[in-house]
Design an enzyme around this catalytic site. Structure first.
Site, PDB file in Angstrom:
ATOM      1  CB  CYS A   1      -0.953   0.013   1.186  1.00 34.17           C
ATOM      2  SG  CYS A   1      -0.097   0.074   2.764  1.00 34.17           S
TER       3      CYS A   1
ATOM      4  CB  CYS B   1      -2.757   0.300   9.389  1.00 35.23           C
ATOM      5  SG  CYS B   1      -3.208   0.816   7.717  1.00 35.23           S
TER       6      CYS B   1
END
Length: 156
Positions: free
Chosen positions: A58, A127
């Site tokens: 990402c 994350c």
């Protein structure tokens, strides 16, 4: 016939558009809009450990630093993150949680705890994993610096 076809088209276009909206949990929004502990510590300081990690999938990049006192307690933590709201929130929360903890306690923090606190959806779990990796990298860097310092003292 042409009029009939265009009137059908007008009816289709007049329908309201339905757009799927992904909403962030209030905890993510809070840490994104009011991030805690943004900044840097002196990486040349022997009591500062720096972790720099990234997620190629990402493009998120996270730097997390800790400052440890002589008793092994984390007295400060800072972060800089290039990434989405969930990555920034995960970094911010991680720095809050490691402050005041010992090295051993900080090493026990898990991405699942961060994800649960922020209510991250499955698509954003990477994350919280990045934040855990950054903590571990910072702890590792600190330990390596301490070992080098002890060797230098023993030789000197």
């Amino acid at each position: 016939m042409a009029l009939n076809a265009s009137s059908k088209l007008l009816k289709v276009v007049q329908q309201p558009l339905k757009i799927a909206v992904a909403a962030y949990h209030p905890n993510v929004i809070d840490h994104y809009e009011n991030p805690r502990n943004v900044g840097s510590l002196d990486k040349s300081d022997k009591n500062v450990g720096t972790g720099l990690v990234g997620a190629p999938a990402c493009g998120d990049v996270m730097k997390l630093q800790i400052k440890v006192d002589d008793n092994g307690k984390i007295i400060d933590a800072k972060f800089k993150t290039f990434g989405c709201g969930s990555a920034i929130a995960s970094s911010s929360l991680a720095t809050e949680w490691v402050k005041g903890k010992t090295i051993d306690q900080a090493s026990q923090l898990k991405n699942t705890d961060i994800a649960k606190e922020l209510s991250l959806p499955p698509v954003k779990l990477h994350c919280s994993m990045l934040a855990e990796d950054a903590i571990k990298a910072a702890l590792s860097d600190y330990k390596i610096k301490q070992q080098k310092d002890q060797k230098a003292e023993a030789q000197g």
